[in-house]
Structure formats: C-alpha cells, structure tokens
Design an enzyme around this catalytic site. Structure first.
Site, PDB file in Angstrom:
ATOM      1  N   SER A  75      28.651  27.473   9.032  1.00  0.00           N
ATOM      2  CA  SER A  75      29.163  28.085  10.233  1.00  0.00           C
ATOM      3  C   SER A  75      28.137  28.932  10.993  1.00  0.00           C
ATOM      4  CB  SER A  75      30.355  28.970   9.891  1.00  0.00           C
ATOM      5  OG  SER A  75      29.962  30.044   9.062  1.00  0.00           O
ATOM      6  N   LYS A  89      24.922  36.974  13.716  1.00  0.00           N
ATOM      7  CA  LYS A  89      26.115  36.126  13.771  1.00  0.00           C
ATOM      8  C   LYS A  89      27.292  36.952  14.292  1.00  0.00           C
ATOM      9  CE  LYS A  89      28.658  32.908  10.695  1.00  0.00           C
ATOM     10  NZ  LYS A  89      28.734  32.416   9.301  1.00  0.00           N
ATOM     11  N   SER A 140      27.360  28.491   4.503  1.00  0.00           N
ATOM     12  CA  SER A 140      27.265  28.717   5.944  1.00  0.00           C
ATOM     13  C   SER A 140      25.942  29.285   6.441  1.00  0.00           C
ATOM     14  CB  SER A 140      28.398  29.639   6.403  1.00  0.00           C
ATOM     15  OG  SER A 140      29.580  28.896   6.535  1.00  0.00           O
TER      16      SER A 140
END
Lengths: 482, 472
Positions: free
Chosen positions: B138, B63, B162
């Site tokens: 996310s 990420k 997330s």
C-alpha cells in the site's frame, strides 16, 4: 418463605487514580465543564494509542486482594466492540478472557448472620463518556451532545456469584464494598457521583415447586437506598408473575427514579455480540509474586479485622465495633479519642449516638468536621468535676460539633455550669417545702414519688443547672425531717 | 547536482548553499513530475525546516496514514478526506527534530489495505518505471515518490508487505523493522499487531540511517521495546560465512520467470560472496495468507470502528443514530475497506471466533515458531519480495489473486521479524526485489546482507540500483 430470592451483582468501581486508564488526562472529572479533560487518546483520534496506567493496575490488585481474590499473574486487555456515541473508539478496552483477579469473597452481615458472598471475577476496564440529550429525553431529543471527560476513566468491574439472598443483603454488600474501597483508598465509593455503580441480576425460586424464574437484569441503580428498593420492586414483580403461574421475560430493566419502578430496556434477542478479542495495542500484564506481596503490604487493617480488634482491645460489643469500623476515618477518630481520653466504652457511646447523629443529619464525614479528641477530653472533665450534667453535655454537643468551640467555653459563655452549692440548693428546697406543705405531708405519709416534684422544682428554679445528685440528697434529707 | 539521484548520505556531504536548495528542488521536481506519477495527496509548498539537526533540509515524503502536524492525514479515504492531524506521529517528531523537511504526504491504498495503490479513494499512483503500471502498495506513493526522485526518502507502513512490495515494484529499498522497534504512535492503525513503520530509500545505507533516527522505545506506544539496535556500524561487513535458507515452498507458487531468474542470480551472488545457501522446508508457510486475512481484517474491523461520523471526518446525517452511522460509513469507506471490515466482523463474532480468529492466532504462533526455528540455524531466510513484478493498472480484479501476491511478505509480519526488499535485476524491464528476513532484533544483520547484495549487484552503478527516467 415460599419464594427465595437469588441475586448476583455486577459492580463498577471508579478508581481514584491520578490519571485516566490509558492516557495522562486527570481521572477525577466529576463537575468539570464538558470536554475539558480530553486528549487524542481518550477521544479516539486516528493514530492515538493506549498506554495502561501502572497506578491503575496497582489499585486493581489492591482491591482484589482486599476482596480475598486470587491475583492472576498473567492477565490481558481485550476489546469489547460496539457502536455508541459515548464510546469514541468504537470499542471499550476491558478484560474478558484473562481478568486480573478471580475467585474472592466478601463477608457481610446477612439476613441469617454473617455470610460470605463469593466474587467470581474482578477486571479492569475503561469508562465511556456521557450523553446529554436535548431536553433530557432520548426519545424526544432532536440532538444529543457528547461529553468525553469520562471516557477512559479507570474502573474495576466486580462480578459476584448469585449468593445474595435478599434486597437488603444486596444493599449491605454494596455498603460493605464501599467501606472497603474507601479503606484501601482506591475509590471514593460515592454512589451518588457514579464512583460506585451496580447492576443486579435477580431471579426467584419457588421453594414449593423448585421452579426458578427467568433472570432479570436491573440497571441504573445509583444509590444504596435504591439497590434495595429496586430489587424489592423486582422481587415482588417476579413473585406476582409466579403466583399467576407465569414467568417474567428474560430481559434488562432499568430503575426509574421518578416512578420508583423498573422499566424494560431490552429483551434477550437484542443482546449484542461484542466481538471480544485481545487488545493488540497493549502487551499482556505480567505480575510477579513479589509485586503482589508488596501491594499486600500496602493494605491497611480492613473493617472486619478492625472490628474484632476493637472488641478485644476496648471491650466493645461486636455491634458497636462494627458500627465504629464501617468507615476508616471514623474508626481512626475513635482510636485517637481513646488514646487522648481513655474510657473506650463511654467514647463509643458518644460517637455512636451523638456524633453519628450529627454526621447523618448534616451528611458529613468525620474528617469534614471540627471535632477533635480534645473536645471529648474537655467534655468528660466537665462532667467528672461535676460542672455539668450529662444532660447539659448532650445539650451543648451540637454546638460543639457545629462551631468547634471547647465545651468549657460554651458552658462558660452560657453560664451552664452546674450548681453544686449545697446551701443554695437547700434554700430552694426549703422554699418549695414552705410553699407546698401538702406535698411535704404526702411524702411523709409514704408517697415517696412526690420527691420528683421537689427535684423538678429545684431544676426549674436553677434552669436545669443544679447538680441532680445533690438535689436528690438534699431534698431527701430535708423531707425526711431534720 | 542531479537532485533526483541524491541519497540521504549524499545530502549530508553537500555544501551549505547546495543543501539550502534541496527543499525547493524537491518541490520543483514534484511540480514537474507528479502530474504524471500522482504520488502526492498533499504537498507542503511552504515547508518550514530548521537549519539545525544532522539532516536539516533533506526533503522526505510521508505516507498519508502517518500524522503530521500542520497537514491533513487522509489515509486516502473519503472518511478522513479533511482530517487535520492533531499531533505529530512519534516518527515524524523524530524526523523533524533531526531537521528533515517533510514536503508532502503520499498516496496509499485506502487505510493501507491493498498492494497496488489502486484502492486509494482519490487517484491511482503510477509506477515511475512504466506509467501504465501500479507502483505496488500500500505504500505506493512512498515508493513512487522516491523512485521518481521527487524526494530523497520516504516513510511507509508495512502490515503484510506494504513497504517491501512497492519498494520491489519501484526498484527502491524498503525495510520493515522488527515489530516493536519503531513507534506506531501517530500511525493510523490498520492491524495493530502487524503494522510497523519503515523507510523506503534509494540505498540500503539510507534505510539504516533512517532507522537510527526513527527507532526506539516510545512511552506513547506500549508495544515498543527498550532495545539498542545498531543499524549502521557493521553494514559493510559482508556475508562471508553466513548461512541462508531458501524455503522450497516458494517454488510451489507461480513465480514470474524473470523474478525466479533474478532471485536465483542473487543467490549465486551471495554464494560468491562467501555465504552458503540451502533449501529448507517451511510447511506452514502456505497458511500465511489465510491466517493474515483473518487476523488483519479482524483487527481492522475494530480499529476502523471509530470512523462513525460523530467526532471528526465525514458525517452524513441520517434520521437517527443508526442511519447516520450507516450512511457515513457506506459512503466513507471504499469497497476493499468495506470487504475487510465485514470479514473481520464475521470472524470475530461469537459463533465463529473459535473457528476463525482463534484458530488463526494459533496458526500464527505456529508459523512464527517455524520461522524462528529455521532462523536459529540460518542467518536469514531469502525469498523474492513478490512473485510478480509491477502489473498493469486494473489488471488484477479478483481479490483472491490480489491477496495471494503477498505470500512472501506476510510471514515477517505474522512473526514480527525484520525484513527488507532490495532491488536486484529486472524482469521484462521491470525491477525485481529480493527479500531478506532475519531474526528478531537482528535488523542490523538484515541491512548488512542487503547491503552486500546492493554493493555487488551487477545491475547497480556505483553500488546503486538505477532510477527510471521519467518524462515530464
């Protein structure tokens, strides 16, 4: 005095730990080229996290104990949020809600004798960086450079109660505090280098009307002298306002070194909201009683205790004892000398006058000199044996101090050894009498003061080296007729 | 060998010459599929990996809010668009040491603030099951990159769900460890007391494997703890004799019908496997979202203060300091980030601190103790991961509706508990995730329960949830 001064201090002490507060950069950054002692943590890089230094916590506890504070076994870090370029994270890690220590005091030599100044709290926080404005003026600069070396240097903030009653007491408090942080080895206490900084809150009470002025905060005080000067200036400024039947603004003012005045920095309405909240990156500091006890054991004898002991053990007057114990190094040196030489009172006189004068003139600490107890042993022996007078001893002392040479060596090299040859002194006295029959007559007529003339004569002839006792004895004997 | 279907475990069994090819296969797949999926912010075309370490050559994505030396870390924000990582996050360092090959950095909602990856400042990532839909967020880039089979696994970060929610939306496994087990050093902070890095993988066993690589106390993160947790050894031991709690309160929310059905089916499966499932009451659960949306923005408002245009990142010069700050931050931050900074700044202000932030802290404690009480009697708490399946891009516009979707995932963050989303069944052809929340430091048990569901799920082939077909 109609106007009573009320002062509280907020003092920042830079801790002399090996590393910064929350990273492994060195904490001693004074004089380093800009931005050479920095890392991702202290420059606030994304993703970097603070890890508190254990040494810093220990130092803070030590300082708190030396200031008679209560150690809070549970304390916590909080964030103080504000934007400024010298604060790379946009917040300062501090302790707001739960400081590491509260409720202490420091005893000082106040205007009306010994007094305790209470300490409200002591907490740990990190320092900010340094801004360098082009051309040194924040208003005219077209750019400003940021030096982040100082970011994250560990500080303790000490907040006193408003117990200080005069600018002089504020200075004395600061000097005493410096002495203590140096004794316990947690800070250099050097105000000129910013290791000790002080903001003062001052207000004035009109004792006739009972009215109290607004409180003014004075910042940027960077020497012991200016603590007193700035507060005197501010005291007078407030009194003048009160006498006009007015009051001063409640505001923050800065001490301006160049004009020796204080100038307004910001008013009350410009006070920031720092949005304090618990620092989520650092778990609370939980200490044990045992830990605190262990730190307590590391605290050496502090100046007050030491002074009392000096009075007891060496029979010194309290004043002398306090002067000698103001610095741990000086006190240690004195004790070393006493151990090597004995004669505590005599040594105390020498150190308080001759040694302190030399130190002050040259702006040195005792540890930076070549002076050893042996120098005094040697000096005292020369005097004991009548080889030099106390006058010669004091004359040669600056050279001893400067060069570290033994007094006996200097006496030898300069031929300063005292003349105790009775025959020689007698010869000179007789010569003086022969040359000055009038004076002899005057003496014999009862004007005993003329004696000084003969002694002076001998001293002049011997370049001051004649043993003064002998000169007196011989001159008296000869003048009174043989 | 079908690269897209490979798990970490599969990779370990490959002969050396096949294993050598993994990185180029990954890069080829990215080149082929990512124009459709748009998971990657940066791809490391000449990724170097050592041919040593147990996992050498296994391609993985990270990420883009986790620092990776040699690559940018943008947080999908204009303010960090050109920010080169200045060190390796601890988790990245650990992965590299074990030989994993980091082939790219993947998309997210800006600074991890969002649940759909629509809030990325750069582009929207697509759900591999339906390109018209969001991958969740996310960590949407992580989940999509794994579900599309462009990488074998990924690391995401989970502040309020997330990792788990995008895993549920994309039909993969997402695990949020106990707070303090995985170092946050090098994770760009959103809400420090809630953030935790976690793996997104194709199987539960892979999640356990990644956990054993990345977990452990880190001297650079004071919130990590010294705790030996065994993630793998009991993972096949099943759920027989376990007791699970299902909060009544979940039915008070608008649950998508297919989600509710799949969830009920998973409960029946667990019962068949020898577990007992009981309904419990968690009366404070309903305050989770409100509590979260006070604490997370408060911490964020402070964590994001460092992006001021002074040291790095975007800098838009204005006349004077204040204007430079304002210009830089106005342009640098997107709408959602700005909204949260403003909420946080408000709730921390002296006048409202007591009413909002402090109260939220107290409610957080209450919620945590309520969860811990239930968990003292039950082995785990089960919920759907999300009340809905992947929604259409642009479909949800109202921030409150958007926030309320996190209702089931937020409590684990507030209480620091381990929680996993394991794919189970479908609703209208879209994957559904079941969430298992366990006791602190019982991450191993959470994985074991998830593994039991995965192993016996009728929707799985060979104990694996299917992968979507993606057309290039």
């Amino acid at each position: 005095m109609r106007y009573r001064c009320v002062i509280g201090l907020e003092i920042h002490v830079q801790l002399s730990t090996k590393t910064k507060a929350f990273c492994s950069c060195p904490a001693d950054v004074f004089d380093l080229p800009p931005n050479t002692a920095i890392c991702p943590v202290c420059t606030g890089q994304p993703g970097a996290l603070p890890v508190p230094s254990e040494e810093m916590i220990r130092y803070a506890v030590k300082a708190a104990l030396a200031l008679n504070c209560r150690i809070n076994l549970y304390s916590r870090f909080d964030r103080k949020n504000y934007f400024y370029p010298d604060l790379p994270k946009g917040y300062q890690i501090s302790q707001y809600f739960y400081p590491i220590a509260t409720g202490g005091y420091l005893e000082i030599d106040g205007d009306e004798g010994r007094k305790k100044v209470r300490i409200r709290r002591l907490h740990i926080e990190e320092d900010a960086g340094k801004l360098m404005h082009e051309g040194d003026s924040i208003t005219k600069a077209t750019y400003t450079l940021v030096d982040m070396n100082r970011c994250g240097v560990p500080l303790i903030e000490i907040v006193t109660e408003p117990d200080i009653s005069s600018p002089r007491e504020a200075r004395v408090f600061m000097e005493k505090l410096r002495s203590i942080v140096r004794y316990i080895g947690v800070s250099s206490g050097d105000m000129e280098k910013g290791a000790l900084r002080c903001d003062a809150n001052i207000s004035v009470v009109d004792t006739q009307t009972g009215r109290q002025s607004n409180r003014v905060e004075v910042k940027n005080i960077n020497s012991f002298k200016f603590v007193e000067r700035a507060l005197e200036y501010e005291f007078n400024r407030i009194v003048e306002a009160l006498e006009r039947g007015e009051d001063v603004e409640r505001e923050t003012r800065g001490w301006d070194m160049s004009t020796k005045t204080t100038v307004s920095m910001r008013g009350k309405e410009e006070e920031s909201d720092y949005r304090y909240f618990p620092e989520p990156d650092i778990p609370p500091i939980v200490l044990t009683e045992e830990y605190v006890e262990n730190v307590k054991k590391e605290i050496p004898e502090l100046p007050d205790e030491k002074a009392l002991r000096f009075v007891r053990e060496y029979g010194l007057p309290e004043y002398d004892a306090r002067v000698l114990t103001a610095s741990r190094e000086l006190a240690d040196f004195y004790e070393e000398c006493v151990r090597a030489v004995g004669r505590p009172k005599e040594l105390s006189n020498w150190i308080m006058t001759e040694v302190l004068r030399e130190l002050n003139e040259r702006n040195l600490e005792i540890t930076q000199t070549k002076l050893t107890p042996q120098h005094f042993a040697d000096l005292f022996k020369l005097m004991d044996e009548g080889k030099i007078s106390i006058k010669i001893a004091k004359d040669i002392f600056p050279e001893v101090f400067e060069t570290g040479k033994m007094p006996s060596q200097i006496v030898r090299e300069k031929g300063l050894e005292q003349i105790s040859d009775e025959k020689l002194i007698e010869e000179i006295v007789r010569k003086a009498m022969a040359e000055n029959p009038d004076a002899v007559q005057q003496y014999r007529d009862g004007k005993k003061k003329v004696m000084g003339f003969f002694v002076g004569y001998v001293m002049r002839e011997t370049k001051g080296k004649a043993n003064p006792e002998l000169v007196n004895k011989i001159a008296q004997k000869l003048l009174e007729g043989d | 060998m079908d690269f897209r279907r490979l798990t970490v475990e599969d990779c370990l069994r490959l002969p050396r010459e096949e294993r050598e090819k993994l990185v180029s296969l990954s890069l080829e797949t990215i080149e082929r599929l990512d124009p459709k999926i748009k998971a990657f912010i940066s791809v490391n075309g000449n990724v170097s990996f050592r041919r040593e370490g147990e996992f050498w050559g296994v391609p993985i994505s990270i990420k883009d809010n986790i620092l990776t030396l040699g690559m940018r870390t943008t947080c999908a924000s204009k303010i960090l668009e050109n920010y080169e990582s200045v060190f390796d996050a601890t988790v990245v360092k650990k992965l590299k040491e074990k030989g994993f090959a980091i082939v790219g950095k993947v998309n997210l909602d800006e600074f991890a603030m969002g649940s759909s990856t629509e809030r990325s400042a750069f582009f929207v990532t697509r759900n591999p099951w339906d390109l018209e839909r969001v991958p969740g967020g996310s960590s949407g880039g992580s989940a999509a990159s794994v579900a599309a089979g462009m990488v074998v696994a990924s690391l995401g970060s989970d502040t309020g769900g997330s990792v788990r929610q995008p895993a549920a939306f994309c039909g993969v496994v997402g695990f949020k460890p106990t707070y303090g087990l995985v170092s946050r050093y090098g994770l760009v902070a959103f809400a420090s007391s809630l953030d935790q890095i976690g793996p997104i993988t194709k199987t539960v066993r892979d999640a356990a494997i990644l956990m054993s690589v990345i977990a452990g106390r880190d001297p650079n993160d004071a919130t990590t703890v010294e705790r030996k947790v065994d993630f793998l050894s009991g993972i096949e031991d099943g759920v027989s004799g376990m007791r699970f709690a299902v909060p009544e309160e979940i039915y008070e929310h608008e649950l998508e019908k297919g989600v509710a059905e799949a969830f009920e089916e998973s409960l029946r499966l667990l019962e068949r496997l020898g577990a007992r499932v009981e309904r419990v009451r968690l009366p404070h659960l309903k305050y989770s979202v409100a509590t979260y949306y006070i604490i997370a923005p408060a911490e964020a408002s402070s964590n994001l203060a460092r992006y001021d245009g002074v040291k790095y990142g975007l800098r838009l010069k204005g006349t004077g300091l204040r204007e430079t700050y304002m210009k830089t931050r106005n342009v640098g931050f997107g709408e959602e980030v700005t909204r949260r900074i403003m909420i946080g700044t408000f709730t921390l202000s002296a006048a409202y601190y007591e009413a909002y932030f402090n109260k939220a802290q107290r409610v957080r404690k209450k919620i945590a103790s309520e969860l811990n009480d239930v968990l003292s009697e039950y082995d785990a708490i089960l919920t759907p991961t999300s009340p809905v399946t992947a929604f259409k891009i642009g479909e949800i516009k109202d921030p409150l509706t958007y926030y309320l979707m996190d209702i089931f995932t937020i409590p684990a963050n507030l209480a620091g508990l381990p929680a996993i989303s394991v794919p189970f069944g479908f609703s209208n052809g879209l994957p559904v995730g079941v969430q298992i929340m366990g006791r602190r430091f019982e991450d191993g048990k959470v994985l074991r329960i998830a593994r039991a569901i995965e192993k016996h799920s009728p929707y799985n082939e060979d104990g694996r949830f299917p992968l979507p077909e993606v057309e290039a």
